[in-house]
Scaffold this motif. Structure first.
Motif, PDB file in Angstrom:
ATOM      1  N   MET A 326       0.747  -0.908   0.042  1.00 57.64           N
ATOM      2  CA  MET A 326      -0.301   0.191  -0.050  1.00 57.64           C
ATOM      3  C   MET A 326       0.558   1.046   0.362  1.00 57.64           C
ATOM      4  N   LEU A 327       1.696   1.498   0.746  1.00 58.76           N
ATOM      5  CA  LEU A 327       3.581   2.264   0.706  1.00 58.76           C
ATOM      6  C   LEU A 327       3.576   2.655  -0.757  1.00 58.76           C
ATOM      7  N   GLU A 328       3.884   2.029  -0.471  1.00 58.54           N
ATOM      8  CA  GLU A 328       3.959   1.851  -3.179  1.00 58.54           C
ATOM      9  C   GLU A 328       3.524   2.233  -3.655  1.00 58.54           C
ATOM     10  N   GLY A 329       1.979   2.384  -3.815  1.00 59.84           N
ATOM     11  CA  GLY A 329       1.139   2.978  -3.812  1.00 59.84           C
ATOM     12  C   GLY A 329       0.725   4.244  -3.647  1.00 59.84           C
ATOM     13  N   ALA A 330       0.918   4.624  -2.330  1.00 61.59           N
ATOM     14  CA  ALA A 330       0.953   6.065  -1.890  1.00 61.59           C
ATOM     15  C   ALA A 330       1.254   6.856  -2.332  1.00 61.59           C
ATOM     16  N   THR A 331       0.051   8.149  -1.908  1.00 61.59           N
ATOM     17  CA  THR A 331       0.787   9.083  -2.851  1.00 61.59           C
ATOM     18  C   THR A 331       1.541  10.353  -1.969  1.00 61.59           C
ATOM     19  N   LYS A 332       2.288  10.568  -2.759  1.00 59.58           N
ATOM     20  CA  LYS A 332       3.498  11.619  -2.172  1.00 59.58           C
ATOM     21  C   LYS A 332       3.100  12.918  -1.217  1.00 59.58           C
ATOM     22  N   GLU A 333       1.983  13.283  -1.502  1.00 64.34           N
ATOM     23  CA  GLU A 333       1.467  14.694  -1.521  1.00 64.34           C
ATOM     24  C   GLU A 333       1.465  14.546  -0.109  1.00 64.34           C
ATOM     25  N   VAL A 334       1.570  13.814   1.204  1.00 66.67           N
ATOM     26  CA  VAL A 334       1.406  13.656   1.977  1.00 66.67           C
ATOM     27  C   VAL A 334       2.265  14.733   3.150  1.00 66.67           C
ATOM     28  N   LYS A 335       3.639  14.676   2.315  1.00 61.95           N
ATOM     29  CA  LYS A 335       4.443  16.216   2.854  1.00 61.95           C
ATOM     30  C   LYS A 335       3.988  17.637   2.903  1.00 61.95           C
ATOM     31  N   SER A 336       3.107  17.354   2.133  1.00 59.90           N
ATOM     32  CA  SER A 336       2.081  18.982   1.837  1.00 59.90           C
ATOM     33  C   SER A 336       0.811  19.254   3.061  1.00 59.90           C
ATOM     34  N   VAL A 337       0.453  17.998   2.870  1.00 55.04           N
ATOM     35  CA  VAL A 337      -0.818  17.412   4.182  1.00 55.04           C
ATOM     36  C   VAL A 337      -0.542  18.663   5.609  1.00 55.04           C
ATOM     37  N   GLY A 338      -1.371  19.805   5.721  1.00 55.20           N
ATOM     38  CA  GLY A 338      -1.472  20.384   7.116  1.00 55.20           C
ATOM     39  C   GLY A 338      -0.387  21.747   6.981  1.00 55.20           C
ATOM     40  N   LEU A 339       0.309  21.755   6.261  1.00 55.37           N
ATOM     41  CA  LEU A 339       1.235  23.054   6.436  1.00 55.37           C
ATOM     42  C   LEU A 339       0.654  24.102   5.266  1.00 55.37           C
ATOM     43  N   PRO A 340       0.863  24.951   5.477  1.00 52.84           N
ATOM     44  CA  PRO A 340       0.664  26.457   5.079  1.00 52.84           C
ATOM     45  C   PRO A 340       1.009  26.986   3.622  1.00 52.84           C
ATOM     46  N   ASP A 341       0.293  27.712   3.150  1.00 54.42           N
ATOM     47  CA  ASP A 341       0.842  28.673   2.547  1.00 54.42           C
ATOM     48  C   ASP A 341       1.292  29.674   2.285  1.00 54.42           C
ATOM     49  N   LYS A 342       1.009  30.680   4.063  1.00 57.41           N
ATOM     50  CA  LYS A 342       1.777  31.585   3.877  1.00 57.41           C
ATOM     51  C   LYS A 342       2.868  31.703   4.106  1.00 57.41           C
TER      52      LYS A 342
END
Ligand SMILES: Nc1nc2c(ncn2[C@@H]2O[C@H](COP(=O)(O)OP(=O)(O)OP(=O)(O)O)[C@@H](O)[C@H]2O)c(=O)[nH]1
Ligand SMILES: [Mg+2]
Length: 420
Positions: A326-342
């Motif tokens: 499942m990890l191999e298919g998991a999106t690489k977007e994790v990092k951006s979750v919850g991080l701000p745009d400011k």
């Protein structure tokens, strides 16, 4: 595991530039030879290999880098101040805290060696040789050092794990982590045995992933109940979740739904994470007997669950292999979750100047010029001449003309006043 901490950092001040003249036989004033001040040290936050918590920052709150030293005669440069390097665990997010209590994102330090400069050392001031021109061979001015930047910084530790193990207290999360990795979390019959997230490395052949037990999820966790918000935040940075439920709970399916509700109420992004729902403790006779009933209830909720016994190891390898797939298919977007745009970006300070009209005076704010100091031997005409040439160099003249300055008008900059 301390989740976040606020500290104040101060970069070193630049050393002062010096007004000096060479002493030569028979020459009362030789050429100007005042040395420049050294730059102040900067404050840098860096991921340290062996650092695994922010605990040390709980004790000490104020951190300063070294100041630059003043210049000396004979064009001797002042020594530069030492940088201050603060080490933090990988997975530390660095924020700038302003005076109103708003936090702005600076950096996400993920890997060993990642670093960010959070306060820049002040530049050393110029010694008087810098102010020599064809008509002013013996300038009597020099520049004070620039103050080092000073900020309030928030360090937030976000556990980085590929797989988060979540579930009600006592369902066997620690037992599973101990069965599948080298970690040795405390295991006990009481709920809330684990009070801080624990990480372990799971190895499958050549592959490995990091799995973390996230403790303390109970009803009301999103409001701070149980062990509260803190650990919900850690889940943000896992890629997938193993959602453990216990076969000997009165209502494993309801437990699962309750935990999911808490995830959702904390942050919708958490509720969208892929889950491997896993029923534990199937070795217990009572659980064996009710297995088909539990399976039905799970299917009724649209869930196909893994069945394991963390205690005997039954089904654990299969679960880990599935997690890996499942990890191999998991999106690489994790990092951006919850991080701000400011994002906080310090201004290059010297580029900023302003012109204000106060009464009949033009008041200049030009950091570089405010740091000019006049020596005892400086004549008014020399000063005026030097200031004008610096204003021209910095483009302030144009701004003054735009503001409507006329010959004879008064100008003030820091401690210095003169006429246009
Ligand atoms: N029979 C049986 N007991 C288990 C199994 N897994 C865990 N246990 C027992 O359940 C109790 C709780 O186990 P833990 O691993 O500490 O549970 P936990 O989810 O980490 O609990 P907290 O850290 O308190 O939230 C312990 O007494 C374990 O021995 C299992 O597969 N079978
Ligand atoms: Mg535990």
């Amino acid at each position: 595991m301390l989740d976040w901490v606020k500290i104040s950092v101060k970069a070193g001040d630049g050393g002062d530039g010096i007004i000096g003249f060479r002493r030569e036989k028979f020459v009362p004033f030789g050429g100007p030879d005042g040395g420049d001040g050294g730059n102040g040290g900067s404050v840098i936050i860096r991921v340290g290999e062996s650092v695994d918590s922010l605990r040390k920052y709980r004790q000490k709150k104020r951190y300063s880098a070294g100041n630059g030293l003043s210049g000396g005669g004979n064009k001797k440069h002042g020594r530069r101040g030492q940088d201050l390097i603060l080490t933090v665990p990988s997975g530390t997010v660095v924020w700038h805290s302003d005076t109103d209590g708003n936090n702005m994102f600076i950096a996400d330090l993920e890997r060993s060696g990642d670093e960010v400069l959070v306060a820049r050392g002040g530049r050393g001031g110029w010694g008087n040789p810098h102010y020599v021109t064809s008509t002013k061979q013996a300038p009597h001015i020099a520049q004070r050092g620039e103050p080092g930047e000073e900020y309030s910084i928030l360090l937030e530790m976000r556990l980085i794990a590929d797989v988060g193990v979540i579930g009600y207290p006592n369902v066997g999360k620690s037992t599973l982590l101990a069965a599948a990795s080298e970690a040795k979390p405390k295991i006990d019959v009481y709920p809330f045995t684990t009070i801080e997230p624990v990480r372990g490395v799971v190895e499958i052949g050549q592959e490995r992933f990091v799995m973390a037990e996230i403790p303390g999820l109970v009803k009301g966790a999103h409001l701070g109940r149980g062990l509260g918000h803190d650990f919900l935040r850690h889940i943000l940075r896992t890629k997938i979740l193993i959602h453990l439920i216990s076969g000997n709970s009165g209502s494993p399916v309801e437990d699962m739904m309750q935990v999911n509700k808490e995830l959702y109420l904390f942050d919708e992004a958490l509720a969208r994470k892929q889950q491997l729902v896993t029923l534990n403790k199937i070795d217990l006779p009572g659980v064996k007997a009710s297995l088909s009933g539990i399976s039905d209830a799970l299917s009724g909720a649209g869930v196909k669950a893994f069945m394991i016994s963390a205690a005997t190891g039954q089904g654990v390898n299969e679960l880990m292999s599935e997690a890996m797939r499942m990890l191999e298919g998991a999106t690489k977007e994790v990092k951006s979750v919850g991080l701000p745009d400011k994002v906080f970006r310090p201004q290059p300070r010297e580029a900023v100047f302003s012109v204000r009209k106060v009464g009949d005076e033009f008041v200049l704010s030009v950091p570089e010029l405010e740091r000019l100091v006049a020596g005892a031997g400086a004549s008014t005409s020399e000063l005026r001449w030097q200031l004008n040439s610096q204003l021209h160099r910095l483009g302030v003249n144009k701004a003054l003309e735009k503001a409507g300055i006329k010959p004879g008008d008064k100008i003030r900059c820091g401690d210095l006043a003169w006429e246009w």
